[in-house]
Design an enzyme around this catalytic site. Structure first.
Site, PDB file in Angstrom:
ATOM      1  N   ARG A   1       0.813  -1.327   0.364  1.00  8.18           N
ATOM      2  CA  ARG A   1      -0.175   0.078  -0.262  1.00  8.18           C
ATOM      3  C   ARG A   1       0.333   1.079   0.471  1.00  8.18           C
ATOM      4  O   ARG A   1       0.490   2.267   0.327  1.00  8.18           O
ATOM      5  CB  ARG A   1      -1.041   0.162   1.271  1.00  8.18           C
ATOM      6  CG  ARG A   1      -2.028  -1.063   0.454  1.00  8.18           C
ATOM      7  CD  ARG A   1      -2.811  -0.882   1.947  1.00  8.18           C
ATOM      8  NE  ARG A   1      -2.998  -1.424   3.486  1.00  8.18           N
ATOM      9  CZ  ARG A   1      -2.628  -0.897   4.410  1.00  8.18           C
ATOM     10  NH1 ARG A   1      -3.823  -0.269   4.973  1.00  8.18           N
ATOM     11  NH2 ARG A   1      -2.105  -1.376   5.181  1.00  8.18           N
TER      12      ARG A   1
ATOM     13  N   LYS B   1      -0.955   4.884  -0.463  1.00  9.31           N
ATOM     14  CA  LYS B   1      -1.608   5.054   0.382  1.00  9.31           C
ATOM     15  C   LYS B   1      -0.730   6.072   1.359  1.00  9.31           C
ATOM     16  O   LYS B   1      -1.631   6.910   1.738  1.00  9.31           O
ATOM     17  CB  LYS B   1      -2.597   3.983   1.367  1.00  9.31           C
ATOM     18  CG  LYS B   1      -3.305   4.492   2.152  1.00  9.31           C
ATOM     19  CD  LYS B   1      -3.396   3.115   3.193  1.00  9.31           C
ATOM     20  CE  LYS B   1      -4.009   3.602   4.998  1.00  9.31           C
ATOM     21  NZ  LYS B   1      -5.218   4.200   4.974  1.00  9.31           N
TER      22      LYS B   1
ATOM     23  N   LYS C   1     -21.665   5.073  -4.968  1.00  8.85           N
ATOM     24  CA  LYS C   1     -20.283   4.449  -5.105  1.00  8.85           C
ATOM     25  C   LYS C   1     -20.817   3.891  -6.177  1.00  8.85           C
ATOM     26  O   LYS C   1     -21.935   4.476  -6.937  1.00  8.85           O
ATOM     27  CB  LYS C   1     -21.690   3.260  -4.377  1.00  8.85           C
ATOM     28  CG  LYS C   1     -21.198   2.534  -3.296  1.00  8.85           C
ATOM     29  CD  LYS C   1     -22.407   1.977  -3.088  1.00  8.85           C
ATOM     30  CE  LYS C   1     -22.788   0.195  -3.630  1.00  8.85           C
ATOM     31  NZ  LYS C   1     -21.832  -0.947  -3.109  1.00  8.85           N
TER      32      LYS C   1
ATOM     33  N   GLU D   1     -20.142  -1.422  21.315  1.00  9.18           N
ATOM     34  CA  GLU D   1     -19.881  -2.717  20.481  1.00  9.18           C
ATOM     35  C   GLU D   1     -18.165  -2.101  20.579  1.00  9.18           C
ATOM     36  O   GLU D   1     -17.327  -2.352  19.415  1.00  9.18           O
ATOM     37  CB  GLU D   1     -19.458  -2.598  18.789  1.00  9.18           C
ATOM     38  CG  GLU D   1     -21.835  -2.323  18.651  1.00  9.18           C
ATOM     39  CD  GLU D   1     -22.041  -2.592  17.415  1.00  9.18           C
ATOM     40  OE1 GLU D   1     -20.644  -2.144  16.061  1.00  9.18           O
ATOM     41  OE2 GLU D   1     -23.163  -1.901  17.421  1.00  9.18           O
TER      42      GLU D   1
ATOM     43  N   ASP E   1     -28.966  -4.971  11.884  1.00  3.35           N
ATOM     44  CA  ASP E   1     -28.160  -4.186  10.921  1.00  3.35           C
ATOM     45  C   ASP E   1     -27.774  -4.650   9.848  1.00  3.35           C
ATOM     46  O   ASP E   1     -27.604  -5.709   9.582  1.00  3.35           O
ATOM     47  CB  ASP E   1     -27.112  -4.205  11.341  1.00  3.35           C
ATOM     48  CG  ASP E   1     -26.691  -3.404  13.114  1.00  3.35           C
ATOM     49  OD1 ASP E   1     -27.638  -1.915  12.779  1.00  3.35           O
ATOM     50  OD2 ASP E   1     -25.684  -2.913  13.331  1.00  3.35           O
TER      51      ASP E   1
ATOM     52  N   HIS F   1     -31.545  -1.602  11.571  1.00  2.56           N
ATOM     53  CA  HIS F   1     -31.025  -0.629  10.929  1.00  2.56           C
ATOM     54  C   HIS F   1     -30.644   0.218   9.784  1.00  2.56           C
ATOM     55  O   HIS F   1     -30.046  -0.738   8.864  1.00  2.56           O
ATOM     56  CB  HIS F   1     -29.851   0.143  11.941  1.00  2.56           C
ATOM     57  CG  HIS F   1     -28.941   1.552  11.765  1.00  2.56           C
ATOM     58  ND1 HIS F   1     -29.000   2.226  11.023  1.00  2.56           N
ATOM     59  CD2 HIS F   1     -27.983   0.849  10.601  1.00  2.56           C
ATOM     60  CE1 HIS F   1     -28.747   3.647  10.848  1.00  2.56           C
ATOM     61  NE2 HIS F   1     -27.793   2.865  10.481  1.00  2.56           N
TER      62      HIS F   1
ATOM     63  N   ASP G   1     -41.760  -5.862   3.989  1.00  2.20           N
ATOM     64  CA  ASP G   1     -41.838  -7.545   4.146  1.00  2.20           C
ATOM     65  C   ASP G   1     -40.168  -7.931   5.298  1.00  2.20           C
ATOM     66  O   ASP G   1     -40.827  -9.632   5.262  1.00  2.20           O
ATOM     67  CB  ASP G   1     -40.863  -7.150   2.814  1.00  2.20           C
ATOM     68  CG  ASP G   1     -42.302  -7.178   1.690  1.00  2.20           C
ATOM     69  OD1 ASP G   1     -43.208  -7.210   2.161  1.00  2.20           O
ATOM     70  OD2 ASP G   1     -41.628  -7.513   0.312  1.00  2.20           O
TER      71      ASP G   1
ATOM     72  N   HIS H   1     -22.321  11.795  11.278  1.00  2.00           N
ATOM     73  CA  HIS H   1     -21.205  12.190   9.914  1.00  2.00           C
ATOM     74  C   HIS H   1     -20.949  13.403   9.902  1.00  2.00           C
ATOM     75  O   HIS H   1     -19.961  14.059   9.074  1.00  2.00           O
ATOM     76  CB  HIS H   1     -21.592  12.115   8.217  1.00  2.00           C
ATOM     77  CG  HIS H   1     -22.369  10.636   8.122  1.00  2.00           C
ATOM     78  ND1 HIS H   1     -21.404   9.865   8.499  1.00  2.00           N
ATOM     79  CD2 HIS H   1     -23.519  10.257   8.107  1.00  2.00           C
ATOM     80  CE1 HIS H   1     -21.912   8.394   7.941  1.00  2.00           C
ATOM     81  NE2 HIS H   1     -23.699   9.184   7.854  1.00  2.00           N
TER      82      HIS H   1
ATOM     83  N   CYS I   1     -26.735   7.072  12.850  1.00  2.00           N
ATOM     84  CA  CYS I   1     -26.345   5.568  12.513  1.00  2.00           C
ATOM     85  C   CYS I   1     -25.256   5.493  13.675  1.00  2.00           C
ATOM     86  O   CYS I   1     -25.941   6.657  15.156  1.00  2.00           O
ATOM     87  CB  CYS I   1     -25.464   6.046  11.477  1.00  2.00           C
ATOM     88  SG  CYS I   1     -24.402   4.286  10.785  1.00  2.00           S
TER      89      CYS I   1
HETATM   90  N1  GLN Z   1     -24.366  -1.038  14.374  1.00  2.00           N
HETATM   91  C1  GLN Z   1     -23.802  -0.849  14.431  1.00  2.00           C
HETATM   92  C2  GLN Z   1     -23.097   0.467  14.759  1.00  2.00           C
HETATM   93  O1  GLN Z   1     -23.721   1.208  15.316  1.00  2.00           O
HETATM   94  C3  GLN Z   1     -24.276  -0.574  12.425  1.00  2.00           C
HETATM   95  C4  GLN Z   1     -22.799   0.680  12.163  1.00  2.00           C
HETATM   96  C5  GLN Z   1     -24.013   1.097  10.101  1.00  2.00           C
HETATM   97  O2  GLN Z   1     -24.994   0.406  10.147  1.00  2.00           O
HETATM   98  N2  GLN Z   1     -23.331   1.171   9.187  1.00  2.00           N
HETATM   99  O3  GLN Z   1     -22.233   0.860  14.273  1.00  2.00           O
HETATM  100 ZN    ZN Z   2     -25.880   2.911   9.900  1.00  2.00          ZN
END
Ligand code: GLN
Ligand code: ZN
Length: 772
Positions: free
Chosen positions: A24, A27, A120, A499, A614, A656, A671, A709, A741
């Protein structure tokens, strides 16, 4: 089979190669330049060295024409914007002051100027910078980069073919510049753009290019008659210039459909088509138009997006059927090799019995050369390669890894009842309300809390052996304690463990599932200098033991409030991995779903009442053509439901999604039959809430009220305003309050303040609700 002599000229070719280098290097050089630690000259030199190494590797393997101009410091679509002079007004001063710094300013923004938007590249995990155009855009040709790279390759004594984003695709990928009417169609600028392309083509020919490749992947998507007319016009115009090189128009990622006859008739010299399974329809379509008399056909028979060895005999058979259909047939990968890692031979940790199934860019190049030789000189000249390939394919087909009888039997026994909750939403929501006792407008988060330097250090210490597993787990537990106690103080209703043990939401599970492989050097470019190492779905998937239960139950042991279990859904697991090509995606998804179903069951048995699965990638793996959507959405929703439907009625299933516009898949979201869905919504001012309402979405939803973000902390008043907007679409009994998020990319001070605002907003708006 023996090849016909007509194929005597068959050659192997590629459209593009991974840019980063074995270590890399690119980078490191680019990021070093941004930090001021690498000079512009040193960066240029690193780039030149990498290009030379890649070309020499390709030529040494037997590739006839090496691609040039596909290299990029950041993104090849941004390079095309520079090539046609489409620099946004806000970046002009920076570009005039210093071309390289201006280029990076367009890519990344500066303190004062926003970057181009990133999105994307078709259905890959590569992201490009979206050109911004308007009625006032004035294009001008800047062929400097293309000409310089061509000359570099020619100076090494190589034959080279410059590769450019084609004019139609360039315009179709563009969007109206800020301040331009939203319904402005960039394609209306075609007549202004074509002379600029003609100039670049003339410059390349003057610099020594015999052939130039124009990439038109946008033509494999559903296109209107107007789009197709534009394509016809573009190639008539460019094709009838006298000062041009030979033109190869390349399509990839799918079948050309209605665009095939258009390009077949165009006065260009060659077409490149995708002939992998996904685009098999190209074969019939090509025969239907009577082939490409007088033209070259470049046949993409080796999959350029997966990491598996090719079935050489099958490819030779395909190539054989193509021989009569064009003046010459060359052999290629289906698309640029940008989307696969560099070299499978670097993977020394993978069992050699499995590593023999893998083909990264370097191995695919060898396959192309072998196929071209077999096609032009007869299959006896590649007898040894064919025998080895047969043995490798057989080893994969017969491996216990790819055929776990228990997994297969279980997947085959899935019934309709397994993808259905035991009670309809109307009943189970009552049970959940009683069980959970949440207030109206319940507050929660999406799962992750900040990934701090301490957490990263703990992982590094574990890897380096400075701490043992027990020591590592102590650190994770300490983090969970902090996350739980913060959430209690802040007054959130449904808590998470944060997490901290996950580096990545797919990799964490991939490492714990049998059948998944990790690579050490399998980097692919996601965008700019960001590279990812997708895990490999190599075999049948099973779960040797619970993956998340101890962390969730530990968090639950610290609080009276419900702690939400947190899993990554089957569709997202597939989307962000390299998938198998020896069985349908639906089958792989089902295996992953069954493993997750067991995890869901274990979480529930351990006392978890709320479980989130998710699926942020549900929208992004939607096939390129609308005709293929129903089949995809059917297996995708089935897989999700299979993983979540085994629970009791009073266990609440959340999901999510983020990063995308969901308007066109609301039916699929419905669905899924999840009890609660959280969605990114802040920047669009709750647009998705209105879309759900318009659809008649019957269950609970949490459109985000905190834009994660951005480092900005929303005020309680702002968040409350968004909530009131949400309430106009979704009734209070079904509205949740949450961020857009996960919080892993933010820092603690921002997160604390933002979540306090969010809770305050929920309290304010609750107080405004009519009391019944
Ligand atoms: N549970 C994940 C988080 O909170 C969801 C991440 C995502 O949607 N990309 O980081
Ligand atoms: Zn997310």
């Amino acid at each position: 089979m023996t090849a016909k002599p007509a194929a005597a000229a068959a050659r192997a070719t590629v459209y593009g190669y991974p840019r980063q280098g074995r270590h890399r290097e690119l980078k490191k050089a680019v990021e070093g330049y941004w930090k001021g630690k690498v000079t512009a000259d040193a960066l240029t030199e690193t780039a030149r060295t990498l290009r030379r190494a890649h070309w020499q590797q390709l030529a040494g393997a037997g590739i006839h024409e090496v691609p040039t101009g596909d290299f990029s410091y950041y993104d090849h679509v941004l390079d095309a914007s520079v090539m046609v002079g489409a620099v946004p007004d806000r970046h002009r001063a920076a570009v005039a002051a210093d071309a390289l710094d201006g280029y990076f300013a367009m890519a990344r923004g500066t303190q004062d100027v926003a970057p181009l938007e990133m999105t994307k590249w078709f259905d890959t995990n590569y992201h490009y910078l979206v050109p911004e155009l308007g009625p006032d855009t004035v294009f001008s040709a800047d062929s400097a980069k293309q000409v310089a790279e061509l000359k570099e390759a020619l100076a090494l004594g190589l034959t080279a073919r410059p590769v450019l984003v084609g004019p139609v695709t360039y315009l179709l990928l563009s969007k109206p510049a800020p301040g331009v009417a939203a319904d402005f169609e960039p394609l209306t600028l075609l007549d202004r753009l074509l002379p600029v392309y003609a100039q670049v083509l003339a410059d390349l020919r003057a610099a020594g290019a015999e052939w130039v490749q124009l990439d038109e992947p946008a033509l494999v998507q559903d296109r209107t008659p107007a789009d197709l007319n534009a394509a016809a016009r573009a190639y008539r115009e460019l094709g009838t210039r006298t000062d041009r090189p030979k033109l190869l128009v390349a399509s990839y990622f799918d079948r050309l459909g209605d665009a095939l006859p258009v390009l077949a008739k165009a006065p260009v010299d060659g077409l490149a088509l995708d002939f992998t399974d996904a685009a098999a329809a190209n074969l019939d379509a090509l025969a239907a138009v009577g082939g490409l008399p007088g033209k070259h056909l470049v046949a993409g028979v080796v999959n350029g997006r997966n990491i598996w060895i090719n079935d050489l005999e099958k490819s030779l058979a395909t190539l054989g059927t193509l021989l009569g259909l064009a003046d010459r047939v060359d052999v290629a990968a289906s698309c640029s090799l940008l989307h696969v890692p560099l070299d499978a031979a670097l993977e020394r940790d993978i069992d050699p019995q499995i590593a023999r199934w893998l083909a990264f860019a370097r191995q695919k190049t060898t396959e192309l050369v072998t196929l071209a030789r077999g096609l032009s000189q007869g299959t006896d000249t590649i007898a040894a390669e064919l025998a080895a390939n047969r043995a490798d394919l057989a080893s994969r087909a017969n491996s216990v890894l790819t055929h776990d009888p228990a997994v297969r039997a279980r997947a085959a026994a899935v019934t309709e009842a397994d993808v259905r909750r035991s009670q309809a939403y109307g009943q189970r929501t009552v049970a959940q309300r009683t069980h959970l006792g949440l207030p109206l407008l319940p507050t929660t988060t999406i799962g992750s809390f900040p990934q701090t330097d301490e957490l990263r250090a703990a992982r590094a210490d574990l890897r380096a052996g400075r701490i043992d597993t027990a020591g590592y787990e102590e650190r994770i537990k300490a983090e969970i304690q902090e996350v739980v106690s913060f959430q209690e103080q802040a007054g959130l209703d449904v808590l998470v463990h944060g997490e901290p043990e996950r580096n990545d939401m797919v990799q964490y599970f991939a490492e714990r599932l049998t059948g998944y492989l990790a690579t050490r050097h399998g980097w692919v470019q996601s965008y700019g200098t960001r590279y990812v190492r997708p895990p490999v779905l190599a075999g049948d998937i099973s779960r040797p033991e619970p993956m998340t239960v101890r962390w969730t139950t530990y968090a639950q042991s610290l609080t009276e409030r419900p702690v939400k279990g947190m899993l990554t859904g089957p569709v997202t697991m597939l989307a962000w991995s390299f998938v198998r090509d020896d069985q349908p995606l639906a089958q792989t998804a089902r295996q992953v779903a069954l493993a997750l179903r067991d995890e869901v069951a274990d979480l529930e048995a351990a006392g978890t009442s709320v479980i989130q699965v998710d699926e942020p990638a549900l929208r992004e793996t939607l096939p390129l053509r609308a005709a293929d959507h129903p089949a995809y959405l059917a297996w995708a929703t089935d897989a999700f439901r299979l993983s979540t439907s085994g629970v009791r009625p009073d266990t609440q299933i959340h999901t999510h999604m983020c990063y995308a516009e969901f308007g066109d898949i609301v039916q699929a979201i419905d669905d899924l039959d999840a009890d609660v869905i959280s969605l990114e919504a802040t920047r669009s001012h709750m647009q998705v809430a209105r879309e759900l309402a318009a659809h008649g979405y019957p269950r609970e939803a949490g459109p985000g009220v905190y834009d994660i973000h951005s480092p900005r902390v929303p005020s309680p008043a702002e968040a409350a305003d968004l909530l009131r907007t949400g309430l106009r679409a979704i009734p209070a009994e079904r509205l949740w309050v949450n961020p857009d998020c996960g919080l892993k990319t933010r820092d603690w001070p921002e997160v604390r303040a933002s979540l306090e605002s969010l809770v305050a907003a929920a309290r304010t708006v609750r107080a405004e609700l009519p009391t019944s």
